[in-house]
Design a protein around this motif. Sequence first.
Motif, PDB file in Angstrom:
ATOM      1  N   ASP A 554       7.467  59.313  51.193  1.00 22.39           N
ATOM      2  CA  ASP A 554       8.171  58.885  52.395  1.00 22.39           C
ATOM      3  C   ASP A 554       9.608  58.538  52.001  1.00 22.39           C
ATOM      4  OD1 ASP A 554       8.646  58.332  54.962  1.00 22.39           O
ATOM      5  OD2 ASP A 554       7.375  56.542  55.103  1.00 22.39           O
ATOM      6  N   ASN A 555      10.516  58.704  52.905  1.00 24.01           N
ATOM      7  CA  ASN A 555      11.932  58.441  52.592  1.00 24.01           C
ATOM      8  C   ASN A 555      12.185  56.926  52.639  1.00 24.01           C
ATOM      9  OD1 ASN A 555      14.565  59.064  51.952  1.00 24.01           O
ATOM     10  ND2 ASN A 555      15.171  59.355  54.087  1.00 24.01           N
ATOM     11  N   ASP A 556      11.775  56.262  51.595  1.00 21.11           N
ATOM     12  CA  ASP A 556      11.900  54.811  51.552  1.00 21.11           C
ATOM     13  C   ASP A 556      12.885  54.338  50.479  1.00 21.11           C
ATOM     14  OD1 ASP A 556      10.359  55.701  49.500  1.00 21.11           O
ATOM     15  OD2 ASP A 556       8.883  54.069  49.603  1.00 21.11           O
ATOM     16  N   ASN A 557      13.606  55.263  49.863  1.00 20.20           N
ATOM     17  CA  ASN A 557      14.595  54.906  48.846  1.00 20.20           C
ATOM     18  C   ASN A 557      15.935  55.521  49.229  1.00 20.20           C
ATOM     19  OD1 ASN A 557      13.073  53.559  46.432  1.00 20.20           O
ATOM     20  ND2 ASN A 557      11.805  55.330  47.032  1.00 20.20           N
ATOM     21  N   ALA A 558      16.944  54.658  49.346  1.00 28.84           N
ATOM     22  CA  ALA A 558      18.284  55.138  49.644  1.00 28.84           C
ATOM     23  C   ALA A 558      18.939  55.646  48.357  1.00 28.84           C
ATOM     24  CB  ALA A 558      19.132  54.016  50.245  1.00 28.84           C
ATOM     25  N   PRO A 559      19.899  56.541  48.459  1.00 29.51           N
ATOM     26  CA  PRO A 559      20.596  57.013  47.246  1.00 29.51           C
ATOM     27  C   PRO A 559      21.233  55.829  46.481  1.00 29.51           C
ATOM     28  CG  PRO A 559      21.125  58.389  49.140  1.00 29.51           C
ATOM     29  CD  PRO A 559      20.378  57.213  49.670  1.00 29.51           C
ATOM     30  N   PHE A 560      21.262  55.945  45.168  1.00 30.22           N
ATOM     31  CA  PHE A 560      21.845  54.914  44.298  1.00 30.22           C
ATOM     32  C   PHE A 560      22.983  55.564  43.502  1.00 30.22           C
ATOM     33  CE2 PHE A 560      22.108  52.581  40.273  1.00 30.22           C
ATOM     34  CZ  PHE A 560      22.318  51.293  40.737  1.00 30.22           C
ATOM     35  N   VAL A 561      24.168  54.944  43.602  1.00 32.47           N
ATOM     36  CA  VAL A 561      25.351  55.507  42.945  1.00 32.47           C
ATOM     37  C   VAL A 561      25.396  55.005  41.501  1.00 32.47           C
ATOM     38  CG1 VAL A 561      27.853  55.686  42.991  1.00 32.47           C
ATOM     39  CG2 VAL A 561      26.557  55.596  45.146  1.00 32.47           C
ATOM     40  N   LEU A 562      25.395  55.972  40.587  1.00 33.51           N
ATOM     41  CA  LEU A 562      25.492  55.628  39.160  1.00 33.51           C
ATOM     42  C   LEU A 562      26.945  55.504  38.701  1.00 33.51           C
ATOM     43  CD1 LEU A 562      22.713  57.985  37.725  1.00 33.51           C
ATOM     44  CD2 LEU A 562      22.528  55.567  38.308  1.00 33.51           C
ATOM     45  N   TYR A 563      27.778  56.359  39.259  1.00 31.60           N
ATOM     46  CA  TYR A 563      29.195  56.315  38.884  1.00 31.60           C
ATOM     47  C   TYR A 563      30.028  56.707  40.078  1.00 31.60           C
ATOM     48  CZ  TYR A 563      33.607  57.175  36.551  1.00 31.60           C
ATOM     49  OH  TYR A 563      34.925  57.141  36.194  1.00 31.60           O
ATOM     50  N   PRO A 564      31.079  55.980  40.371  1.00 33.79           N
ATOM     51  CA  PRO A 564      31.555  54.781  39.643  1.00 33.79           C
ATOM     52  C   PRO A 564      30.703  53.573  39.995  1.00 33.79           C
ATOM     53  CG  PRO A 564      32.991  55.253  41.466  1.00 33.79           C
ATOM     54  CD  PRO A 564      32.006  56.387  41.431  1.00 33.79           C
ATOM     55  N   LEU A 565      30.557  52.668  39.017  1.00 33.35           N
ATOM     56  CA  LEU A 565      29.744  51.481  39.196  1.00 33.35           C
ATOM     57  C   LEU A 565      30.470  50.505  40.111  1.00 33.35           C
ATOM     58  CD1 LEU A 565      27.040  50.442  38.147  1.00 33.35           C
ATOM     59  CD2 LEU A 565      28.270  49.219  36.354  1.00 33.35           C
ATOM     60  N   GLN A 566      29.738  50.053  41.143  1.00 33.78           N
ATOM     61  CA  GLN A 566      30.398  49.265  42.179  1.00 33.78           C
ATOM     62  C   GLN A 566      30.365  47.755  41.907  1.00 33.78           C
ATOM     63  OE1 GLN A 566      32.063  50.793  44.980  1.00 33.78           O
ATOM     64  NE2 GLN A 566      31.812  52.325  43.353  1.00 33.78           N
ATOM     65  N   ASN A 567      29.477  47.297  41.063  1.00 32.50           N
ATOM     66  CA  ASN A 567      29.377  45.857  40.841  1.00 32.50           C
ATOM     67  C   ASN A 567      30.115  45.403  39.572  1.00 32.50           C
ATOM     68  OD1 ASN A 567      27.757  47.100  39.038  1.00 32.50           O
ATOM     69  ND2 ASN A 567      25.915  45.859  39.439  1.00 32.50           N
ATOM     70  N   ALA A 568      31.036  46.224  39.110  1.00 33.44           N
ATOM     71  CA  ALA A 568      31.806  45.832  37.919  1.00 33.44           C
ATOM     72  C   ALA A 568      32.794  44.720  38.280  1.00 33.44           C
ATOM     73  CB  ALA A 568      32.556  47.033  37.343  1.00 33.44           C
ATOM     74  N   SER A 569      33.245  43.991  37.245  1.00 35.83           N
ATOM     75  CA  SER A 569      34.174  42.877  37.495  1.00 35.83           C
ATOM     76  C   SER A 569      35.527  43.386  37.957  1.00 35.83           C
ATOM     77  CB  SER A 569      34.322  42.034  36.206  1.00 35.83           C
ATOM     78  OG  SER A 569      34.793  42.844  35.143  1.00 35.83           O
ATOM     79  N   ALA A 570      35.886  44.566  37.492  1.00 38.26           N
ATOM     80  CA  ALA A 570      37.159  45.164  37.904  1.00 38.26           C
ATOM     81  C   ALA A 570      36.902  46.551  38.410  1.00 38.26           C
ATOM     82  CB  ALA A 570      38.127  45.190  36.719  1.00 38.26           C
ATOM     83  N   PRO A 571      37.527  46.976  39.500  1.00 41.21           N
ATOM     84  CA  PRO A 571      37.286  48.320  40.025  1.00 41.21           C
ATOM     85  C   PRO A 571      37.770  49.373  39.060  1.00 41.21           C
ATOM     86  CG  PRO A 571      39.150  47.316  41.147  1.00 41.21           C
ATOM     87  CD  PRO A 571      38.565  46.230  40.288  1.00 41.21           C
ATOM     88  N   CYS A 572      37.117  50.518  39.122  1.00 40.79           N
ATOM     89  CA  CYS A 572      37.468  51.648  38.252  1.00 40.79           C
ATOM     90  C   CYS A 572      38.563  52.452  38.927  1.00 40.79           C
ATOM     91  CB  CYS A 572      36.238  52.507  37.988  1.00 40.79           C
ATOM     92  SG  CYS A 572      36.600  53.931  36.944  1.00 40.79           S
TER      93      CYS A 572
END
Length: 799
Positions: A554-572
């Motif tokens: 079932d479509n119960d998982n949303a896409p997960f972004v590996l790169y660029p990492l969004q929870n880093a302390s500084a944006p890429c």
Amino acid sequence: MEIRGALVLRKRQVLFIFVLLGLSQAGPESVRYSVAEETEIGSFVANLARDLGLGVEELSSREARVVCDDNEKHLHLDLLTGDLLVSEKLDREELCDSTEPCVLHFQMVLENPLQFFRAELHIKDINDHPPTFLDKEIVIKISESTIIGTTFLMESAQDLDVGSNSLQNYTVSPNSHFHIKIQDSGDGKIYPELVLHRALDHEEESELRLTLIALDGGSPPRSGTTLVLIKVLDINDNAPEFPQRLYEVQVLEDTPVGSWIITISAKDLDAGNYGKISYTFFHASEDIRKTFEINPLSGEVHLRSHLDFEAIQSHIINIQATDGGGLSEECTLLVKVIDINDNPPEVTMSSITKTIPENASETLVALFSVRDQDAGENGRVVCSIQDDLPFFLKWTFKNFFTLVAEKALDREERAEYNITITVTDMGTPRLKTEHNITVLVSDVNDNAPAFTQTSYTLSVRENNSPALHIGSVRATDRDAGANAQVTYSLLPPLDAHVPLASLVSINPDNGHLFALRSLDYEALRAFEFRVGAADRGSPALSSQALVRVLVVDDNDNAPFVLYPLQNASAPCTELVPRAAEAGYLVTKVVAVDGDSGQNAWLSYQLLKATEPGLFGVWAHNGEVRTARLLSERDAAKHRLLVLVKDNGEPPLSASVTLHVLLVDGFSQPYLPASEEEAADAAPAAPLTVYLVVALASVSSLFVFSVLVLVAVRLCRRGGAASVGRCSVAEGPFPGHLVDVSGTGTLSQSYQYEVCLMGGTGTNEFKSLKPIIPNLPVQDTGRHIGENENFRNSFGFNIQ
């Protein structure tokens, strides 16, 4: 025409007057001719011109003609020859009747001057009429006591001819009692008389038929006949007589009431009332009178009541015949009753067994006797049953038979037998009696339950509700009663690691299967177990079947972004040289989806950009490229919002923000430049290299951390499903989606090989290594040149 006709008529009238006057003046003598009657038309009579002394020319000039006294044209004068001819057939009887001689008077008339010659034609008779009787039949009644010599006057015949051709004689047909006597009346006519010369006997001959014949004198003679019927009147001088003293008749016992049996006929030679005979039973018993009746006038014997061969085989009847004068005679009638096949055979059951076990052989089912009340062949009987039954009949003693099972029966093949015992006699027509016996075969537990399928495959969608009915298994047992009652159960799993008791349960009565908890496709994609079915016989028999449960994603998982990492302390921040050509690869958005199949097919879309039209995202692989050449007027900092969406229903998505910085001289080592530019940029080359190395190191560190976290999560799910390697969806992908089978969601240049080992409980991360191809520096120019066709070769999303 009317005036001419009037003149002709007047001329004829004047001529007729002259003829009359001429007749008065003509001489007494006349010429005589003769001709036979019935002479053919045109026959020659005489030559008048020669006989009268006239010339042929004179006949024509004086208009000679022949005129008969009756003014009929019987004769014709030929003016060319002077011959007198017959113009029609002359019938003497019609012209003269019985007058003799028959004379036809005529005159020949001449004109200029008027002159008459008288003549007469004698018509001679021929024998052209036979004698005829006015009555076709003459009836004479004579008593049998009349004396010999008595005469009886008869009617005479008529003959139109005259002379010798007229009636001359009478005769009678040969007989032994009468002859003809002819009487003359004195006027030339003769009359016949019938004379009796032998005595009559009514009993010998009640009627005589004679033929009276009248003959004329012609040559050859002609005759006429009439029938003479002589009725001999009777006197009572004879008693009734039977042709035989004893009559025998055979009558079937089923003859309907009122049927004719026989006609008893006596003869009485007398006639009239003396010959009338009446018939009666003589000295008959009451049973005879109740059973039979006789017609007193015709002597017909009829049946008054039914006959029964089994009660009385024959009847003796005395019959008397009496005439009108009181004379009588007796005879005897013997009625023999003939047996018919009117009694069907009778079947008497002595014992019967209605239920027999299926494993017993040669079991006695029934004992019975048969009989037939008829006699002879009508009483002989034959017993039989159907040919397709496992039973047979056996004769035991006299008229007793037994019905026996010839082999062990199988209730599952047939649980009930309808046996028809047919008893048929040998009579005509054959009568039969049928006796039906229903034999039930009792069950023995000799059949194990059988599943409708050897294996079952069930599908259940993940995230199901607990206690959900996911399917059923069904087994049938050919036995009956408790031997056919099936109980279902789950058998111990072959794999001890599968917690079957916590996954499914089964209803023991109907085989319905239920999921006990919510299933997760990412943790457990399929599992197998065995189901048993046992009956309640003694001893109990059982069987088993394999059940495979497939968990549907079932479509119960949303896409997960590996790169660029969004929870880093500084944006890429991605650096792009302002000298970059259109289609320059800025970065690549890397995302994964925990689902499978089309639920894991990802597509990329640029939702928002600082400067629309400057950058674009490939929908298939998430590559972010420049859409056109950069200029000095373009801002230095750009913010891009990229949407990652799967193909599930409903679709799930994730978004990522990219920061792009346009710099000068950053891409000099990668871009072809002139010698002057290369000389100017030589002092800055070391600094640019240091910046690129530092930026790449930091980015690689963040990417490595994110991949480690994702790998640990995936290995945990794989361990719960006892799957050694994380699997990805297989098969072709739609053109607008990213194919993750084999290569995942990354392009070839950014593939990662991930191996997750499960089963130890620690979900240990084994390896993660990037597979990055080595791109020589000298090929950079060619790579950039190939990007000029970027927009036309792939789907490119520009915002």
